[in-house]
Design a protein around this motif. Structure first.
Motif, short mmCIF file in Angstrom:
data_model
loop_
_atom_site.label_atom_id
_atom_site.label_comp_id
_atom_site.label_asym_id
_atom_site.label_seq_id
_atom_site.Cartn_x
_atom_site.Cartn_y
_atom_site.Cartn_z
N PRO A 1 7.54 11.97 1.19
CA PRO A 1 6.78 10.72 1.06
C PRO A 1 7.68 9.51 0.87
O PRO A 1 7.39 8.43 1.38
N ASP A 2 8.77 9.69 0.16
CA ASP A 2 9.64 8.55 -0.09
C ASP A 2 10.41 8.11 1.15
O ASP A 2 10.92 7.00 1.21
N GLY A 3 10.45 8.97 2.15
CA GLY A 3 11.16 8.62 3.38
C GLY A 3 10.27 7.90 4.39
O GLY A 3 10.75 7.45 5.43
N VAL A 4 8.98 7.77 4.09
CA VAL A 4 8.06 7.12 5.02
C VAL A 4 8.27 5.61 4.97
O VAL A 4 8.51 5.05 3.91
N ASP A 5 8.18 4.96 6.13
CA ASP A 5 8.31 3.50 6.13
C ASP A 5 7.17 2.87 6.93
O ASP A 5 6.43 3.57 7.62
N VAL A 6 7.08 1.56 6.86
CA VAL A 6 6.01 0.85 7.56
C VAL A 6 6.52 0.26 8.87
O VAL A 6 7.73 0.10 9.06
N GLY B 1 0.83 -1.21 0.00
CA GLY B 1 0.00 0.00 0.00
C GLY B 1 0.85 1.25 0.00
O GLY B 1 0.59 2.19 -0.75
N LEU B 2 1.88 1.24 0.85
CA LEU B 2 2.73 2.42 0.94
C LEU B 2 3.45 2.68 -0.38
O LEU B 2 3.47 3.81 -0.87
N ARG B 3 4.01 1.63 -0.97
CA ARG B 3 4.73 1.82 -2.24
C ARG B 3 3.80 2.41 -3.30
O ARG B 3 4.18 3.29 -4.06
N HIS B 4 2.58 1.89 -3.34
CA HIS B 4 1.65 2.39 -4.35
C HIS B 4 1.32 3.86 -4.08
O HIS B 4 1.29 4.68 -5.00
N ALA B 5 1.11 4.18 -2.81
CA ALA B 5 0.81 5.58 -2.45
C ALA B 5 1.98 6.48 -2.81
O ALA B 5 1.79 7.59 -3.34
N GLN B 6 3.18 6.01 -2.55
CA GLN B 6 4.37 6.82 -2.88
C GLN B 6 4.46 7.07 -4.38
O GLN B 6 4.76 8.17 -4.82
N LYS B 7 4.13 6.03 -5.13
CA LYS B 7 4.17 6.17 -6.59
C LYS B 7 3.15 7.23 -7.04
O LYS B 7 3.45 8.09 -7.85
N LEU B 8 1.96 7.17 -6.44
CA LEU B 8 0.92 8.13 -6.81
C LEU B 8 1.33 9.55 -6.40
O LEU B 8 1.04 10.51 -7.10
N CYS B 9 1.99 9.67 -5.25
CA CYS B 9 2.45 10.99 -4.80
C CYS B 9 3.50 11.54 -5.76
O CYS B 9 3.49 12.73 -6.09
N GLN B 10 4.37 10.67 -6.19
CA GLN B 10 5.42 11.12 -7.12
C GLN B 10 4.81 11.66 -8.40
O GLN B 10 5.20 12.69 -8.91
#
Ligand code: KG4
Ligand code: ZN
Length: 515
Positions: A481-486, A228-237
Motif C-alpha cells: 500500500p505504501d508503494g501506491v501513488d497517484v 485520499g491516498l495518504r489517509h487510506a495508507q494510514k488506515l491500512c497501516q
C-alpha cells in the motif's frame, strides 16, 4: 482424502502443503510467512478435527518462530463455505498473497476470535479466507477525493450501501469562480478523516470489520488525490487491511452494476466535470474507448455557463453545482430562443467537443447583456432561455455521437442481444438529458441505465463498489500500500476511436423534440 494446499502469492501455483515448508517450492520467491491451507474432504464437507494440528512457520523476522495452530478449535458450523483456508501473518505485507485470486478475507470480527483462540499475541494477525462458493457477504470501505468531493462509504458484496458520508466543496468553489486545487486539497485534508468516521458510524462498523479499503488514485487533481491516498495508507497501516487502488472513471462506469445486474459488454457514456468518454465496457478492468472530449468536459461547460449567468447569486441555487442550476432554470426557458449550435457535424467519429458550445453560450450571454443595457454582474431576464437553449444543444451533440456509437456497435456486433447503454458521471444526473437519451435508446433497441443522481456525481459509494468488484474477482490488490501513488491523467481502456473514424459512418437524421 483431504487436500491441504498453499497458493503462492508470487507465481500463483497451488501446491500441497508440506510440513516445515518455508518457501514456495516453484518460484522460491515467497517465504511462507504463514501457510494458506485449504481443507476439503471428498464430500466437500469441512473436517477440521481430522486435521487438528498443523505447524505454521513464521519467518518474517530473522529468528524463526514456530507456532502451533489447532484447527479443531475453529468450529466449522460458523462458516457457510465448502472450502476454507487459514493463514497467519504477523504484518500486513504477508496478507497480500492471501488476498489475490479467488481467496477472500473474512471480517476481522472473526479474525479477532481466531486470534484469541490461537493466543499468539498482538503482533500476530490471523486471517480466515474462503474460496469461491462461499456466500459470506464482504464489505469494502471506499474513499474518494479526486476532485472537490470528499466521500467515503461502505458497501457489501450484494451492492447494499451500509454507510456513507459526503462533504461537498461546491459552495466554496462557487465563490471563487471554479476549483482552486490548493483550496480543494486543504478542504479534503480537513474533512477526510471525519467523512470516513461518519461512514463507519453510519454502517455501525469499525475499520477492522471491513475486508478491504478502496481509494481513488487516478485521474484527478494530484493534490486532492494525494490526500485520499495518504489517509487510506494510514488506515491500512493501522488495520492491516489490503488497499485497492481505483480508477475514478472506471468506478463511474461500473456504478450501475451495483444497482442493476448489467452484464458485460455494454456501452457506457461518462459525462462529468473533467471528462466525456464513450466506451465499451467489456470487463471490470477492460474497456475500449470509442470517443472522448477533445477539449472541455460537458460539466465544465455547464459550470461556466452558470457562472456567466451569475446564477449562484440566486439563493435557490446556492451551494448547487452549475449543472444543477442550469438544468433547473432551463425548465422555465425556451430551447428555441436562439439559433442552433452545430458541433463537429462534419467529423464522422465519436469524439466530443464542448468548447464551441461554451463559447457560443458566453457570446449569447454577452450579447443579451448589451441588448438589455445591464452590467455583467447583474441577472439577465433571458437566463432561463439561455439555459434551455444551451442544454438542448449540448444534449443534441451527445446524442449524435451516441447514434454513431450504436451504429458502430451494430457493425462490429459489440453488444450482442442485450443492448445496454449506461450513462453516468455528474452530467448524467441531469433528468432532461436522461429523458431525451432514453428516447434515442428506444429507437436503437438499447436499454438505458443511469445510476440514481446521487451516484452519478462523485461519491465514496462508487469507489467502494469498484473495490468490491475487484475484491470479488481477485484483482488489483496493491502488494505494498505504501508503494501506491497517484496519477493526474490516466488512459481509459484501449483506444478504438480511429477505427470509428475509419468506419465512415454517416448518420441518419435525428429528430429530437427539445421540449
Ligand atoms: O462526476 P462529477 O461529480 O465530478 C467529476 O468527476 O467531474 O461531475 C461534476 C460535474 C460538474 O461539472 C457539475 O456541474 C455537473 O457534473 N453536473 C451536472 C448536473 N449535476 C452535476 N451537469 C448537468 N446537469 C446536472 N443536473
Ligand atoms: Zn467524477
Amino acid at each position: 482424502m483431504s487436500v491441504l494446499q498453499f497458493r503462492c502469492g508470487s507465481c500463483s501455483i497451488v501446491d500441497d502443503v508440506t510440513e516445515k515448508m518455508t518457501q514456495c517450492e516453484y518460484c522460491s520467491l515467497v517465504p511462507l510467512f504463514g501457510c494458506g491451507i485449504q481443507v476439503r474432504d471428498e464430500n466437500k464437507k469441512l473436517d477440521f478435527v481430522r486435521h487438528a494440528r498443523y505447524e505454521l512457520h513464521h519467518n518474517g523476522s530473522q529468528s524463526r518462530k514456530t507456532s502451533r495452530l489447532s484447527l479443531s478449535t475453529c468450529r466449522a458450523e460458523q462458516y457457510s463455505t465448502s472450502a476454507m483456508a487459514v493463514s497467519m501473518c504477523c504484518t500486513y505485507s504477508k496478507l497480500k498473497f492471501l488476498s489475490r485470486h479467488r481467496f477472500m478475507s473474512i471480517p476481522v470480527r472473526q479474525i479477532m476470535k481466531l486470534k484469541d483462540i490461537f493466543n499468539l499475541g498482538s503482533a500476530w494477525r490471523s486471517v480466515l479466507i474462503t474460496s469461491e462458493g462461499n456466500n459470506r457477504k464482504r464489505t469494502v470501505l471506499g474513499i474518494e477525493t479526486s476532485c472537490d468531493d470528499t466521500g467515503a462509504a461502505i458497501v457489501d458484496s450484494e451492492g447494499h450501501i451500509l454507510g456513507e458520508a459526503l462533504h461537498s466543496q461546491t459552495s466554496t468553489h462557487n465563490l471563487t469562480g471554479g476549483i482552486v486545487p490548493n483550496v480543494a486539497k486543504e478542504l479534503h485534508a480537513k474533512n477526510v478523516e471525519m467523512v470516513v468516521e461518519q461512514a463507519l458510524d453510519d454502517a455501525q462498523m469499525r475499520l477492522q470489520d471491513v475486508d478491504a479499503l478502496a481509494v481513488t488514485v487516478k485521474p484527478g487533481l494530484i493534490m486532492s488525490l494525494r490526500v485520499g491516498l495518504r489517509h487510506a495508507q494510514k488506515l491500512c497501516q493501522s488495520s492491516g487491511l489490503p488497499l485497492i487502488p481505483i480508477h475514478h472513471m472506471e468506478a463511474h462506469a461500473l456504478t450501475a452494476r451495483m444497482i442493476d445486474k448489467i452484464e458485460f459488454p455494454f456501452l457506457v457514456l461518462l459525462a462529468s466535470g473533467g471528462h466525456c468518454l464513450l466506451a465499451v465496457a467489456k470487463g471490470i478492468d477492460d474497456f475500449e474507448l470509442l470517443g472522448s472530449s477533445l477539449d472541455t468536459a460537458p460539466g465544465e461547460a455547464f459550470d461556466k455557463t452558470a457562472r456567466e449567468l451569475n446564477l449562484f447569486q440566486l439563493p435557490r441555487f446556492e451551494g448547487l453545482s452549475g449543472g444543477v442550476a442550469v438544468e433547473r432554470l432551463a425548465r422555465e426557458g425556451n430551447p428555441h430562443a436562439y439559433p442552433r449550435i452545430h458541433v463537429m457535424t462534419s467529423v464522422a467519429n465519436c469524439n466530443f467537443s464542448f468548447t464551441g458550445l461554451k463559447i457560443s453560450a458566453r457570446r449569447q450571454i454577452l450579447r443579451e447583456y448589451q441588448r438589455q443595457g445591464l452590467a455583467t454582474h447583474e441577472l439577465l431576464p433571458q437566463a432561463a432561455d439561455i439555459c434551455a437553449w444551451f442544454q438542448f444543444n449540448l444534449l443534441y451533440h451527445i446524442a449524435r455521437r451516441l447514434q454513431r456509437a450504436f451504429i458502430f456497435a451494430e457493425m462490429h456486433e459489440i453488444c450482442g442481444d442485450k443492448k445496454t447503454l449506461v450513462v453516468s458521471g455528474g452530467v448524467a444526473s441531469n433528468s432532461y438529458i436522461r429523458g431525451k437519451l432514453s428516447g434515442l435508446c428506444e429507437t436503437y433497441g438499447y436499454r438505458l441505465v443511469c445510476p440514481p443522481a446521487k451516484l452519478c456525481t462523485d461519491n465514496g459509494i462508487m469507489i467502494a463498489w469498484n473495490g468490491m468488484e475487484k475484491l470479488l474477482n481477485g484483482r488489483d490488490f496493491s502488494q505494498d500500500p505504501d508503494g501506491v501513488d497517484v496519477q493526474a491523467r490516466s488512459p481509459f481502456g484501449i483506444n478504438r476511436s480511429k477505427e470509428v473514424s475509419n468506419s465512415f459512418i454517416k448518420l441518419p437524421r435525428l429528430v429530437m423534440d427539445p421540449l
